[in-house]
Write an enzyme that holds these catalytic residues in place. Structure first.
Site, PDB file in Angstrom:
ATOM      1  CD  GLN A  27      -3.169  -0.764   0.702  1.00 42.36           C
ATOM      2  OE1 GLN A  27      -3.145  -0.044  -0.316  1.00 42.36           O
ATOM      3  NE2 GLN A  27      -4.275  -1.264   1.159  1.00 42.36           N
ATOM      4  CB  SER A  33       1.022   4.711  -4.163  1.00 46.92           C
ATOM      5  OG  SER A  33       0.349   3.761  -4.359  1.00 46.92           O
ATOM      6  CE1 TYR A  34      -6.523   4.342   0.108  1.00 48.93           C
ATOM      7  CE2 TYR A  34      -5.604   3.105   1.794  1.00 48.93           C
ATOM      8  CZ  TYR A  34      -6.485   3.655   1.218  1.00 48.93           C
ATOM      9  OH  TYR A  34      -7.874   3.848   1.982  1.00 48.93           O
ATOM     10  CB  ALA A  35       0.790   4.014   3.115  1.00 53.60           C
ATOM     11  CE  LYS A  83      -7.137   7.284   2.073  1.00 53.66           C
ATOM     12  NZ  LYS A  83      -8.023   8.314   1.749  1.00 53.66           N
TER      13      LYS A  83
END
Ligand code: NAD
Length: 247
Positions: A147, A149-151, A154
């Site tokens: 995760q 890029s998502y982490a 966020k």
């Protein structure tokens, strides 16, 4: 009704948690301008909810989207009291396999639209001492594998939310963050694709179930958006059955 007379913008408001938010915000008395790229879902929800909900097809990752969304909310309902930055798209891969395109997708749909909408709506929020609720994730807090890029996006949202909370507190504008865990279409697809990881996640939930978007997550977002939370800003609230307990 806790949101009587308020106007809210909800991104990604036609699917998943966003659809639950749109429904529950209307039930709580708000007028909602909800934005999505899924026309079928958007139109269906608009006819379900009637005059208090207005669907706008906008891809929040394109230039000028934030201003278009703000102007549409003002045209439809006269103001912007509440901004909920919920939509976010991302792809999974190990960090070694992560591409710049994956980072771009996550920042262009999650981070930048959140910032741009906050900037575009600031004057309206200031005028009515409004509230912003941004969406982050336990994946960022926990550093969940695949995760990256998502982490990253966020956690960037959480960082900027704290800055905005401090800068805008003198204006009476509150900014808080929610990290949900709820059974949406996306989560169901994740359970099918990564059954062992998903089962392990459920086993770690103190309340032993994945949340329901309407019954478990939306009430927390309504609370943060409402005057009941008038003494809260800069906080990250975990709506995840107790998996992560912030101190
Ligand atoms: N569901 C969970 O358990 C969970 C866990 C942690 C964090 N989150 C966060 O909560 C929020 C909602 O998650 P969800 O599971 O409901 O997501 P979802 O993928 O089910 O729904 C997202 C909605 O946003 C819309 N959307 C996607 N890209 C868009 C774009 N460019 N422009 C406009 N609309 C767009 C989609 O069409 C969809 O209706 C997201 O920020 C997500 O990262 C969810």
């Amino acid at each position: 009704m806790r949101l009587e007379g308020k106007t809210a913008i909800i991104t990604g408001g036609a699917g998943g948690i966003g659809r639950a938010l749109t429904r529950v915000f209307v039930r709580e008395g708000a007028n909602v301008l909800f934005v999505d790229i899924n026309d079928e879902n958007g139109r269906a929800l608009e006819s379900e909810l009637g005059a208090s909900a207005r669907f706008l097809h906008v891809d929040i990752s394109v230039d000028g989207a934030a201003e278009e969304i703000r102007d549409a909310a003002i045209d439809a309902f006269g103001s912007v009291n509440i901004l909920v930055n919920n939509a976010h798209a991302s792809r999974r891969a190990t960090l070694a396999d992560h591409t710049d395109d994956m980072f771009a997708l996550s920042f262009d749909t999650g981070f930048y639209p959140t910032i741009h909408l906050m900037q575009a709506c600031y004057e309206q929020l200031k005028e009515c001492k409004g509230a912003v609720v941004n969406f982050a994730s336990g994946s960022g807090l926990d550093g969940m594998p695949t995760q990256a890029s998502y982490a990253a996006a966020k956690e960037a949202i959480r960082g900027v939310s704290r800055v905005a909370a401090n800068e805008w507190a003198p204006d009476g504008v509150r900014v808080n963050v929610v990290c949900p865990f709820a059974a949406t279409e996306g989560v169901r697809a994740w359970q099918e694709e990564f059954p062992e990881q998903a089962a392990a996640s459920v086993a770690k939930i103190p309340l032993k179930r994945i949340g329901d978007p309407e019954n478990d997550v939306a009430p927390i977002v309504v609370f943060l958006a409402s005057d009941d939370a008038k003494y809260m800003t800069g906080q990250t609230v975990m709506a995840d059955g107790g998996i992560i307990q912030l101190r």
